[in-house]
Design a protein around this motif. Sequence first.
Motif: not given
Length: 526
Positions: A430, A432, A466, A480, A485-486, A488, A514, A516
């Motif tokens: 959030a 980021e 998103i 990503t 970013g990874m 994960l 968004s 979550f």
Amino acid sequence: MPARGATGALNEQQVLLAALPPSVSQKRIVLAVVLVLLAAFCATLPFATVPVGYVREFIPAYATAMFVISSITSALLFVQFSVVQSRALLAIAVGYLFSAVMTVPWALTFPDLFGETDMTSTTWGLLSRLWHLGFTLSFIGYALLKDDDATQRWPRRSVSFVLLLSAAAVLAVLDNIAWLATTSGSMPSALPVSMLFERSQTYWNGVLLLLTLLPLALLWSKRRSVLDLWLIVAICGLLIELCLISLVGRRYVVGWYAGRAYFLISSTLVLAVLLSETALLYARLARSVVAQSREREARLMTMDVLSASIAHEMNQPLASIVTSTDAASRWLGRPTPDVEEVKAALKQIRNSAYRARDLIGSIRAMVKRDGQNRTRLDLNELVREVLALLGRDLQRNRISVELELDEGVPPVKGDRIQLQQVLVNLITNAMEAMAENKRPRILRIKCATHDPNGVTVSVADTGPGIDPAVANRIFNPLFTTKSSGMGLGLAICRSIIEGHDGRLSVSPGAEGGSVFQFVLPADIAP
Ligand code: ADP
């Protein structure tokens, strides 16, 4: 179905025709084929001596067909030999090779084929019998050597040498036979063997017939593999040919032609089975190789994901340690060092180091899928702990936090470190997402009772939201949209929440951004 090893790989000896036990349906098919051949033999008998006339093309066509069929059969059997190094297989492969090469002098010496020729019927008859004798002997060799095979195998290195040697031996034997047969007409007195043949053809036909019964009996008593069964069919075809030819005693009658046709049919069937089984074997091996490589890739992928997860989870406490260390040295470097601030930074460093240690433990627990670290938790408390942990980052990013905690929520049972990590990941995402925000950066965290027996926690931001095009992929590992970013964080969150029998979902916020949200079952145990 052939048996499989623990890895799903096929054992070479379990898929080869020479070692594969026949199924009930295969036994039935072979029995039916033998019965059809016998029925055809019986049906031919009343007309066996009916003259057909000389068909010039018959012998060349028959010899060519037998040459092709026997060579391919021999090649396939040699391949099976190279895999299992069985002496029995070598014997039968050599027999088929002999049979293939023998068709050449046999066809060339056929008396009526080339009009003017020095060849006599004796030469051709001698070659016919030697051909059948060699073929039958290879079947006897196969049947007798079958049982020794388990203990006596060639070392793998010498297989190609054995193959070359046997091919050379067959050619050498054949060269001598052809020489013997073709010179017998010009020097009959010097060749008692040829004279013997000339005198008692019926006798030799009888001997050959009896000899052919031997491999049939041996194969029947020792029939254990699919190959054994089909070799029985081949030997039945040969027996029928020998019977018909002996019975009619002359050329160009129905029996003379039909006998050869039956032998050709039975040889073709053996080849067809070998070919189809080889194709099946190839398909099975291809499937097995693909399955193995997928298994390996999946294992590598798991390793990749695991190592990336460790790096991902360690990132936050390590970054916090670095920031606090920098802060501490800045406070110390001032003309009047601020001891209180340094103490606070050191405390932060200590907490982050402990957190890193706990995270390692929690990742191990996640991999082992054990629930040993699960305790009764108050999710409100958990939210406050995480906010304290990320307090400095939130301040630095100028994010205002709105908390809506329902103090009446029931406790849940879970792994504290893992659930903290879910919140850390959601809040970090959030932060980021709102990093580029022109409008106010607001993080709303809500904890409420979820009917009937659950607790729901939601993390809402005022970021860009998103993109619907990627919405169904954001929980996939390694997905990503960030340059560093990874991919994960969300995958780990979902795996943790589902490991706690909960659900994690995302939806667009009412005023953009968004939301979550995860739901966990309440711990209602007394
Ligand atoms: P990473 O953060 O390393 O990219 P994640 O699995 O945490 O990996 O997130 C996957 C993707 O989901 C992100 O790259 C981003 O596109 C999207 N995403 C996650 N959280 C948010 C959010 N709060 N707002 C907008 N997009 C988000």
